[in-house]
Design an enzyme around this catalytic site. Structure first.
Site, mmCIF file in Angstrom:
data_model
loop_
_atom_site.group_PDB
_atom_site.id
_atom_site.type_symbol
_atom_site.label_atom_id
_atom_site.label_comp_id
_atom_site.label_asym_id
_atom_site.label_seq_id
_atom_site.Cartn_x
_atom_site.Cartn_y
_atom_site.Cartn_z
ATOM 1 N N GLU A 9 0.795 -1.200 0.014
ATOM 2 C CA GLU A 9 0.236 -0.048 -0.040
ATOM 3 C C GLU A 9 0.936 1.000 0.176
ATOM 4 O OE1 GLU A 9 0.137 -2.437 2.517
ATOM 5 O OE2 GLU A 9 -1.896 -2.480 3.421
ATOM 6 N N ASP A 82 -1.514 -5.006 4.045
ATOM 7 C CA ASP A 82 -1.441 -5.329 5.482
ATOM 8 C C ASP A 82 -2.284 -6.600 5.712
ATOM 9 O OD1 ASP A 82 -0.053 -3.066 5.964
ATOM 10 O OD2 ASP A 82 -1.422 -1.863 6.735
ATOM 11 N N ASP A 84 -4.720 -7.572 7.587
ATOM 12 C CA ASP A 84 -6.171 -7.440 7.995
ATOM 13 C C ASP A 84 -7.273 -7.434 7.109
ATOM 14 O OD1 ASP A 84 -5.943 -4.727 6.924
ATOM 15 O OD2 ASP A 84 -5.504 -3.940 8.874
ATOM 16 N N GLU A 86 -8.990 -4.881 5.923
ATOM 17 C CA GLU A 86 -8.563 -3.552 4.906
ATOM 18 C C GLU A 86 -7.518 -3.868 4.045
ATOM 19 O OE1 GLU A 86 -10.642 -0.374 3.953
ATOM 20 O OE2 GLU A 86 -10.800 -1.247 6.029
ATOM 21 N N TYR A 309 2.987 -6.034 13.277
ATOM 22 C CA TYR A 309 1.597 -5.467 12.804
ATOM 23 C C TYR A 309 1.010 -4.958 14.123
ATOM 24 C CZ TYR A 309 -2.109 -4.426 10.022
ATOM 25 O OH TYR A 309 -3.359 -3.526 9.233
ATOM 26 N N ARG A 311 -2.039 -3.367 14.482
ATOM 27 C CA ARG A 311 -3.586 -3.603 14.544
ATOM 28 C C ARG A 311 -3.884 -4.988 15.024
ATOM 29 N NH1 ARG A 311 -2.799 -0.171 9.992
ATOM 30 N NH2 ARG A 311 -3.776 1.940 10.472
ATOM 31 N N HIS A 355 -3.566 -11.728 14.740
ATOM 32 C CA HIS A 355 -2.306 -11.548 14.538
ATOM 33 C C HIS A 355 -1.682 -11.623 15.802
ATOM 34 C CE1 HIS A 355 -3.707 -9.905 10.920
ATOM 35 N NE2 HIS A 355 -4.611 -8.987 11.689
#
Length: 472
Positions: A9, A82, A84, A86, A309, A311, A355
């Site tokens: 990203e 990432d 997740d 999103e 990570y 989140r 995670h």
């Protein structure tokens, strides 16, 4: 032989991967989402199973064109967004945009931007997880339905410029309900009484709280089955009576308790502790954590991600990281600071546990070693994460406690003291919100049962019950 293309990203993550991967890979950044619902219309067909209509985001056309040209030349396209929902959705949108020019699109997932983690991910690519993609789409569609259908109602009924949202409208309701509680709250007055006693002289003085009279306990309006001193007149009258009797130590109760280290950070606990310790806002904490995750140039060591990570709602930790922490503790602090077996923490029952907890990618990479390569705020956050994680694998602190009851006539006073006998993890890390024993509650002078003590002073104090606090 054609190169493979790895798509991420952000340009920062792309720069890090370029230094970690061999020249057989081209790295490109999508600059976040490339497709979304149109801004000019609802973009959701509520009559056809809420089907979304996606378009290329304004300004992202050149990026999509560039990615298509790179994908056309590539042997395989790896989506490294990432780990997740999103990130999974970004990968899916990119696949939909790139598949016409290269159908060989795979997904790779890593939770730390290090050479070993990226290589392991490339060795085990997978298909895009459509369950995660659909979870993100459901959230995005709900956002749109709330925002585009309720906001105009607010404009008509309240005033223009207001907006409604799936999350913000519920948050506003919580804030309003709490404010109504605060407005309606009626404070109640109550008094407490403390005495200052000494066995020898002022240098050995200690303070004790009035607990009871003839077996009747004193307390606050929030407690049950207690007598509340509700006025100054009552407190002063009692104070005069307290001065009359002679006092002695009724009982001395030594004890011991352990204080255990906190688990490593999740997203929410990191935001809370960074606010309390560093005065960082949640947004600033996450921005800095993203930078530490995506990679920092460490000079001779190259560019590397410093934390996993950020989140996550899990406190789970990889065995290799636990072993690193335990070896560092043994070497730096000694065997006494190392529990016999590794500590394992349990995540909340409703945690997704997708995670690991937030931790340093390498324990030997101490905050002091990387300080010269980080901005001050990056260093402070890295130090917080590093210390919390290493401390989570250290021995518990041993706290000596002492409770002393002082009696005179019908009155019973109680004093409590505590001191750290063995600091354990406290040598490295303390949570901001401390229990009494770590907050300097202090120790008491040497006392024995039936020992006479002299009353030096009696201090009544006024208090009021407090309304519930506003949300932070």
């Amino acid at each position: 032989m054609a190169k493979s293309l790895v798509v991420v990203e952000s340009p920062t993550k792309a720069r890090t991967l370029r230094k970690l991967l061999a020249r057989s890979y081209d790295i490109a950044a999508s600059m976040g989402h490339v497709r979304d619902l149109p801004k000019s219309q609802l973009g959701v067909d509520v009559e056809r199973d809420f089907a979304p209509k996606y378009i290329v985001i304004k300004g992202k056309g050149p990026i999509v064109k560039s990615l298509r040209e790179a994908a056309k030349k590539a042997e395989t396209v790896y989506m490294a967004t990432d780990p997740d929902r999103e990130g999974e959705a970004i990968s899916w949108h990119l696949r939909e945009a790139l598949r016409p020019v290269n159908p060989t699109v795979r997904r790779i997932e890593f939770h730390e931007v290090t050479k070993d983690a990226v290589r392991r991910a490339l060795a085990h690519p997978r298909e895009i997880d459509l369950d995660l993609v659909n979870a993100q789409q459901a959230r995005r569609i709900l956002d749109r339905l709330f925002g585009y259908q309720l906001s105009p109602l607010l404009w008509r009924k309240v005033r223009g410029g207001l907006s409604a949202g799936r999350v913000q409208s519920v948050a506003v309701r919580l804030v309003v309900d709490r404010e109504r509680e605060i407005t309606a709250f009626q404070p109640q007055e109550y008094w407490t009484i403390e005495g200052t006693f000494t066995p020898d002289g002022p240098d050995a003085a200690f303070r004790a709280r009035l607990v009871s009279r003839d077996g009747t306990k004193y307390g606050t309006p929030l407690e049950e089955n207690v007598h509340v001193l509700s006025s100054e007149a009552e407190a002063q009258a009692l104070t005069a009576e307290i001065r009359a009797p002679a006092y002695r130590v009724k009982e001395v109760k030594p004890g011991e308790r352990q204080r255990h280290p906190a688990p490593p950070f999740t997203t929410s606990t990191l935001q809370q502790e960074a606010n309390r310790k560093l005065s960082f806002t949640a947004a600033r904490t996450m921005r800095l954590a993203q930078q530490l995750y995506e990679g920092v140039d460490l000079g001779k060591e190259g560019t590397v991600g410093l934390i996993t990570y950020m989140r996550t709602d899990s406190v789970r930790v990889a065995p290799q990281a636990v072993a690193e922490a335990r070896e560092y503790i043994r070497r730096t602090y000694g065997a006494a600071y190392l529990p016999e077996s590794p500590r394992h923490y349990r995540s909340r029952r409703n945690a997704q546990d997708a995670h690991e907890a937030i931790r340093p990618t390498a324990v030997p990479r101490t905050p002091d070693q990387v300080k010269s390569h980080l901005r001050w705020d990056q260093h402070r956050l890295y130090e917080l994460i590093w210390k919390r994680f290493v401390a989570s694998q250290m021995s518990s602190a041993a706290i000596d406690t002492l409770t002393v009851d002082v009696a005179g006539g019908p009155f019973l006073f109680r004093a409590a003291g505590a001191r750290v006998r063995f600091p354990g993890f406290l040598v490295l890390y303390r949570e901001t919100v401390e229990n009494g024993e770590e907050n300097g509650e202090g120790w008491l002078p040497d006392l024995a049962a039936e020992q006479a003590v002299r009353l030096l002073a009696v201090d009544p104090a006024q208090h009021f019950t407090q309304p519930p606090p506003r949300y932070t």
